[in-house]
Design a protein around this motif. Structure first.
Motif, short mmCIF file in Angstrom:
data_model
loop_
_atom_site.label_atom_id
_atom_site.label_comp_id
_atom_site.label_asym_id
_atom_site.label_seq_id
_atom_site.Cartn_x
_atom_site.Cartn_y
_atom_site.Cartn_z
N ASP A 190 0.83 -1.21 0.00
CA ASP A 190 0.00 0.00 0.00
C ASP A 190 0.86 1.26 0.00
OD1 ASP A 190 -1.74 2.05 0.50
OD2 ASP A 190 -2.78 1.05 2.17
N ASP A 234 -2.02 14.64 -7.26
CA ASP A 234 -3.11 14.26 -6.34
C ASP A 234 -2.62 13.32 -5.25
OD1 ASP A 234 -4.88 15.77 -7.76
OD2 ASP A 234 -5.43 14.12 -9.12
N ARG A 235 -1.87 12.32 -5.68
CA ARG A 235 -1.37 11.33 -4.72
C ARG A 235 -0.41 11.98 -3.71
NH1 ARG A 235 -0.74 5.71 -7.15
NH2 ARG A 235 -1.95 4.74 -5.51
N ILE A 295 3.25 8.48 -8.77
CA ILE A 295 3.13 9.60 -7.83
C ILE A 295 2.85 10.85 -8.64
CG2 ILE A 295 4.25 10.88 -5.95
CD1 ILE A 295 3.92 7.80 -5.43
N ASP A 296 1.61 11.27 -8.60
CA ASP A 296 1.24 12.50 -9.30
C ASP A 296 0.81 13.53 -8.25
OD1 ASP A 296 -1.25 11.72 -8.49
OD2 ASP A 296 -1.95 11.16 -10.50
N MET A 304 3.09 6.47 2.17
CA MET A 304 3.29 7.91 2.00
C MET A 304 2.80 8.69 3.21
SD MET A 304 2.36 8.38 -2.03
CE MET A 304 2.62 10.14 -2.13
N ARG A 305 1.65 8.29 3.73
CA ARG A 305 1.09 9.00 4.90
C ARG A 305 2.06 8.97 6.08
NH1 ARG A 305 -4.20 7.98 2.87
NH2 ARG A 305 -4.09 5.74 3.22
N ASP A 328 -0.02 4.32 -0.59
CA ASP A 328 -0.67 5.50 0.00
C ASP A 328 -0.44 5.54 1.51
OD1 ASP A 328 -1.71 6.47 -2.45
OD2 ASP A 328 -3.16 4.84 -2.40
N GLN A 364 -0.63 14.63 -2.23
CA GLN A 364 -1.30 15.31 -1.12
C GLN A 364 -1.42 14.40 0.11
OE1 GLN A 364 -1.20 18.36 -1.77
NE2 GLN A 364 -0.80 17.78 -3.91
N LYS A 365 -1.21 13.09 -0.08
CA LYS A 365 -1.28 12.15 1.06
C LYS A 365 -0.07 12.28 1.98
CE LYS A 365 -4.01 8.58 -1.22
NZ LYS A 365 -4.51 9.33 -2.36
N GLU A 371 0.06 1.48 -11.39
CA GLU A 371 -0.96 1.65 -10.34
C GLU A 371 -0.48 2.59 -9.23
OE1 GLU A 371 -1.35 -2.37 -9.05
OE2 GLU A 371 -2.28 -2.99 -10.95
N ARG A 372 0.80 2.89 -9.23
CA ARG A 372 1.35 3.64 -8.08
C ARG A 372 2.09 4.91 -8.52
NH1 ARG A 372 2.83 -2.06 -6.47
NH2 ARG A 372 1.56 -2.56 -4.65
#
Ligand code: CP
Length: 357
Positions: free
Chosen positions: A246, A292-293, A289-290, A251-252, A248, A295-296, A286-287
């Motif tokens: 995962d 939008d992503r 990093i743009d 990243m968090r 995301d 922002q996580k 699928e992963r």
């Protein structure tokens, strides 16, 4: 598949290739730098301090290695590593020479790799070498040390691993740790989230070894087809390395997000590797990093990529101040100055102190 000269040598002489990878143990003078396994936490910090001092000299350079020479021998393509070693030596007052490939050398006339490495050692004080084969720089170091032992070569010429196939890229890791240290002022306890091919992407392998040594916490986002190898995960204390699919969540929780490319240049004609690269391409897609992503991620986290990059780091993130991959490239020059200086037995840090006294 036919084995190359170095694979055959490694199988027949594993002890010889280990012997050239001495622990640095506080003194890098005339030692080879071939693997992150040679470095303790204290050793890594010695390079970081030296790189900080080197950075202070960057506008003008410092004449510490006048009339000494470095060969950046890139047997496999490079834009950053070879050029930054050349520039690092120039900034230290010496002669940095870049050589891309050996097609025009006497290897084309059938000279053995061993003889070729010894010939280059007669012309240079230090060699930074990249090879497509694993353990190529170790083989060069072995050839040089053996010729010194036999009394044929007059002096040791340290070999620096500038990337050996799918194995390691220790100078990239030292530069990456320097970037992180500059951003956060520490390494221990930071959370490093990585997404890479852990079996073929050498910069990721070296980074994991370095991160374990300095006490960073790692979240490894694992592709299904290229997980963290068991010998590397064994370096971490319980709970220090978490594996996940995962990105995301990784990243968090990250202080640093570090991405690597799909290293499909190793596919050749091998059906297994081709299938692996194809699957990896899907998992990368699928992963991506743009913007939008991104922002996580926490607002004070950073994103790194040793480059060259492909789609994994989308150009839409380039304007985000957290994306530090260009700074990462710039930081390679002071770090490679530090490496060259330390392995040739001079200290930029000491020279700067003497200037101030
Ligand atoms: N990061 C890195 O090793 O880049 P090059 O392949 O361009 O040297």
């Amino acid at each position: 598949m036919t084995k190359n000269e170095i694979q055959v040598f490694k199988e027949q002489n594993p002890i010889e290739l280990k012997a050239v990878q001495q622990p640095i143990a506080g003194d890098a003078t005339l030692k080879n730098l071939l693997s992150m396994y040679q470095l303790s936490e204290e050793d890594i910090f010695d390079y970081l301090r030296e790189a900080e001092a080197a950075e202070g000299t960057m506008p003008y350079g410092i004449d510490l290695l006048k009339r000494r020479s470095l060969l950046a021998l890139m047997r496999q393509p490079s834009t950053r590593t070879g050029g930054s070693f050349e520039e690092a030596m120039t900034k230290l007052g010496g002669a940095g020479r870049y050589r891309g490939g050996m097609e025009s050398s006497s290897e084309a006339k059938g000279e053995s790799r061993y003889d070729s490495e010894v010939a280059l050692a007669t012309q240079n004080d230090i060699i930074a070498e990249r090879t497509s084969e694993e353990y190529g720089p170790m083989f060069a170091a072995y050839a040089i040390e053996r010729e010194v032992r036999l009394g044929h070569l007059e002096r040791i010429v340290p070999v620096i691993n500038a990337g050996d196939g799918r194995n390691e890229h220790p100078t990239q890791t030292l530069g990456d740790l320097f970037t992180i240290y500059k951003e956060f002022g520490e390494l221990k306890g930071l959370t490093l989230s990585i997404f890479a091919d852990y079996e073929r992407y050498r910069a990721a392998r070296s980074l994991l070894i370095g991160a374990a040594a300095v006490g960073m916490n790692v979240i490894a986002v694992e592709p299904t087809v290229a997980p963290v190898p068991a010998d590397v995960s064994a370096l971490f204390a319980p709970g220090q390395l978490i594996t996940t699919g995962d990105i995301d969540e990784a990243m968090r929780r990250a202080n640093v997000l570090w991405l690597g490319r799909n290293p499909d240049e190793y596919d050749g004609k091998d059906a297994f590797e081709k299938a692996r690269s194809a699957q990896l391409a899907k998992e990368y897609a699928e992963r991506i990093i743009d913007v939008d992503r991104l922002q996580k991620m926490p607002t004070d986290a950073i994103v790194m990529h040793p480059r060259p990059r492909r789609d994994e780091l989308h150009p839409s993130v380039d304007t985000d101040r957290r994306v530090r991959d260009v700074a990462q490239m710039q930081n390679m020059i002071p770090m490679r100055m530090a490496i060259v200086a330390r392995h040739l037995g001079v200290s930029i840090l000491d020279a700067m102190k003497d200037t101030l006294e």
